[in-house]
Design a protein around this motif. Sequence first.
Motif: not given
Length: 418
Positions: A382-389, A394-399
């Motif tokens: 669940n953690l993986v899928s919610s963090e994936r979402k 998010s925008a790539s600049s934020t990442l």
Amino acid sequence: MSVSLTSFALPTTIVTSRLSVSASPSTATSPLLPGPSSSSLQCQHFQSCSGCSHEWDLDRPPALEEAAKFFKDAGVSDFTFDSCRLWKWRCRAKLAVRGTSDGPLIGLYKEGTHEVVDIPLCRAHHPSINAVVNLLKQGIVELHIQPYDEDLRTGELRYIQMAVTTYDTSIPAAERYQRGKVQVALVWNSRSEHSPGFEKLNALSDFLWRKGGPRSGVHIIHSIWVNFQTSSNNIIFGNRWRHLLGERDFWERIGGIDVSLAPSSFGQANTLAFDSLLRKLQKYVPFGSSVVDLYAGAGIIGLSVAVTRKCRAVKCIEINKESKISFEQSLSRLPKTVDSSISWHHADASIEPLHWLEGSDVIVVDPPRKGLDQSVIFALQNLVSSERKAANASASSTLKANDEKRPGFYVQGKLLFI
Ligand SMILES: C[S@@+](CC[C@H](N)C(=O)[O-])C[C@H]1O[C@@H](n2cnc3c(N)ncnc32)[C@H](O)[C@@H]1O
């Protein structure tokens, strides 16, 4: 032992830790004890004893190929394997005591049976463990101690647990492993020290201390404990522990910290491999991160990363309340400069695991042999899928900005198998 780092699409680091019992014995580079020239086990107990599953090519266990393929298929580029010592690696053993007072058998059950195989010359054991087994046999014979009889539920001595400490700064570092001393725990078939037969237990511990304690010529025994167990089930230990002789505290240096281990707490069997594992694992934990250590035992993994990675917070979750004392003792010896919020929680990791996982940057899971509880697997998924979402949204600049705040840690997330 194998270590690998792989990237999955989650911003949380999950570390899974496992030290293999039979496939991770020695190192060719160890300066400590010479082993046979080839990498074969060369143990005369191999056919009958269930302890080791492989006899040849111990430095290339069959599971290695499978693991290498698994990680390759998962796109992992830095999978490495370190066999560590091939012989004399086991620093912790629980052995059944059966047979008769004239002919005691001390060893493991034959595969699929409750027939004990005597293993006095075990090649995996640290030499001090075999030496204590030998002393114990002498004591049983001399003092007419009755080994336990499972069918009749009679007898006195049921099991012996031995744990070796190699922590002794008074001897040269190169000799410390070989001269390791054993914390002995005798599992005695009575309710308490007030039950009949306690004099015999005292006589046995005095015998061991006289022959293997500090005043003997060999000094291989660190301390002697007793655990009282009268149950008819297969659980080795009862709830009542008593310290009998020697130093109460048992210290070892692992993963860059001093760790204390009471006999009632879980301890890894292969001390050198565990140390090597922790040193590799630490590199994958970002500095300053918040870590949760599930199935933590005495919290060695969590404490080790708290110190070496200057973690902001470390939470250790463990079901065995006996491990708390060891955790607290180890905590008390951490350098005073450690500025981390470190806590140990007596809890079942399988109950509402998300509660422990949320807010952590790094998740360490080191479950018992049966593996992760289903509820923990679901929580991780669940953690993986919610963090994936969240990451997709998010925008790539934020990442990029997040990446920069956490050097060496990518938003892609990591999964470490050990
Ligand atoms: C393989 S040991 C690992 C201990 C620790 N990581 C270490 O290296 O010393 C597994 C630990 O999980 C604990 N355990 C088993 N089931 C558990 C559960 N449901 N919740 C929390 N801890 C559990 C055991 O008591 C044991 O200490």
